[in-house]
Design an enzyme around this catalytic site. Sequence first.
Site, short mmCIF file in Angstrom:
data_model
loop_
_atom_site.label_atom_id
_atom_site.label_comp_id
_atom_site.label_asym_id
_atom_site.label_seq_id
_atom_site.Cartn_x
_atom_site.Cartn_y
_atom_site.Cartn_z
N HIS A 60 0.74 -1.19 -0.05
CA HIS A 60 -0.09 0.03 -0.10
C HIS A 60 0.83 1.33 -0.15
CE1 HIS A 60 -3.95 1.93 1.27
NE2 HIS A 60 -3.25 2.92 1.25
N HIS A 62 1.48 5.05 -1.89
CA HIS A 62 1.04 5.98 -3.11
C HIS A 62 2.48 6.43 -3.64
CE1 HIS A 62 -3.21 6.32 -1.23
NE2 HIS A 62 -2.32 5.86 -0.26
N GLY A 68 -3.96 16.09 -0.51
CA GLY A 68 -4.90 16.87 -1.51
C GLY A 68 -5.94 17.23 -0.49
N GLU A 69 -6.16 16.77 0.71
CA GLU A 69 -7.58 17.01 1.50
C GLU A 69 -7.29 18.49 2.14
OE1 GLU A 69 -5.71 14.15 1.80
OE2 GLU A 69 -6.94 12.51 2.26
N THR A 98 -7.57 9.56 -1.83
CA THR A 98 -8.71 10.43 -1.75
C THR A 98 -8.86 11.03 -3.33
OG1 THR A 98 -8.22 10.87 0.30
CG2 THR A 98 -9.63 12.42 -0.76
N ARG A 162 -14.89 10.52 3.56
CA ARG A 162 -14.35 10.98 2.39
C ARG A 162 -14.78 9.65 1.17
NH1 ARG A 162 -8.37 10.98 4.46
NH2 ARG A 162 -9.81 9.53 5.81
N HIS A 194 -9.92 0.81 2.24
CA HIS A 194 -9.56 1.63 3.21
C HIS A 194 -10.61 2.00 4.34
CE1 HIS A 194 -8.72 5.94 4.37
NE2 HIS A 194 -10.09 5.90 4.66
N ASP A 285 1.34 2.79 3.74
CA ASP A 285 0.58 4.08 3.21
C ASP A 285 1.76 5.05 3.05
OD1 ASP A 285 -2.28 5.80 4.59
OD2 ASP A 285 -1.69 5.21 2.51
N SER A 289 -1.27 10.99 2.42
CA SER A 289 -1.28 11.80 3.59
C SER A 289 -2.04 11.30 4.72
CB SER A 289 -2.17 13.11 2.87
OG SER A 289 -3.50 12.49 2.71
#
Length: 389
Positions: A60, A62, A68-69, A98, A162, A194, A285, A289
């Site tokens: 997992h 990114h 970007g939240e 997200t 989200r 998630h 992760d 973020s």
Amino acid sequence: MYLIKGAAVYAPEALGCMDVLIGGGKILKVAEELPAEEAYGVSVMDGSGMILMPGLIDAHVHILGGGGEGGARTRTPEIMLSDIITGGVTTVVGCLGTDGCTRTMTNLLAKAKGLEEEGITTYVYTGSYQVPVRTLTGSIMDDIILLDRVVGTGEIAISDHRSSQPTKEEFAKIVADTRVGGILSAKAGLVNIHMGDGKEKLEFLRYVLEHTQIPPANMLPTHINRSITLMEDGIDYAKTLGGYIDLTTSSDPDFLEPDEVKASTGLKMALDAGVPAEQVTFSSDGQGSLPIFALDGTFLGLGVGKVTSLYREMRDAVLTDGVPLADALKPVTSNPAALLKLPQKGRITENADADLVLADEKTLEIDTVLAKGRLMISEGKVLVKGTFE
Ligand code: FWO
Ligand code: ZN
């Protein structure tokens, strides 16, 4: 060719002091004693005082960056090769989160290809948080069957403010399509799920297992340790339904959220509660973020996940939580390899890929990392950097 002599080998099961011969990117021989003089053109590594373990698998990451939240300025940075290999990780599965709008499958596939060219092994999940799933070909099944690096779908958000608020039927269909795509392409067909802070917790996964013929191995709920209540639900889900649970290792151990469970502690909790070691995985992760929201949903700020936290939490499980090394290695080696259906990964055995980590047997400090038989880190120094490093 390299001959690693006299290390304590954890395959991850403890094999004892063994010699390991690698060449052509593969593990060629594992034996008590392999005489170096007979092996033509081999470089001998002294493994005495060291532990040899499989290269870590981080299911997992990114790899494009995520976030970007908090608006565009909070889109997190893209990963670089050394962010991965300095944590002993030699295989990653890239994902979107997200933001499935400015982060795209075309971009994810290109980044995965780039990391593979730089020397590690990469796969990706199709989609992002959102439902309907934003695929490349327009269909989950086609993405998995036609795109070699696509091993499943995710990270699909449920029980989170989200998420797209999918129904349990929509969720079951995503798992069904992912499973059949995997069957038709001899791949995992794994849905990376998630888990947010919602009160529904693992209800949707229980629904799939109780109302369909889909087995637990097609679903991997992650962030299970984000709260003690979800951790407890995860332990129950694993014990009563044979489900798999994934603990997120990226968090600042000094600034854990009030009811967050440190991954190493979560592993100990699960094992002590009787969850079989084979049913727990860790993932970092990394570059994702780590946003903090107020109870009313107001964005308060965010941190960035780190792939190196995967190794840190495995090490803490051993050095701090008293988990035996073989059990602390399973969540980051043979367990993700089994769930991802990667028989050539996650184990030290003949014909497996030569993804290996040598670490000091007392401190577990990483000394050497080999990826597909190539020396990436030696004596703690990065030898192979990413293109722009
Ligand atoms: C977790 C990835 C979260 C992104 O809940 O899901 O946001 O898209 O980059 N991160 N949203 C972090 C917690 C488990 C601490 C993601 C992130
Ligand atoms: Zn997530």
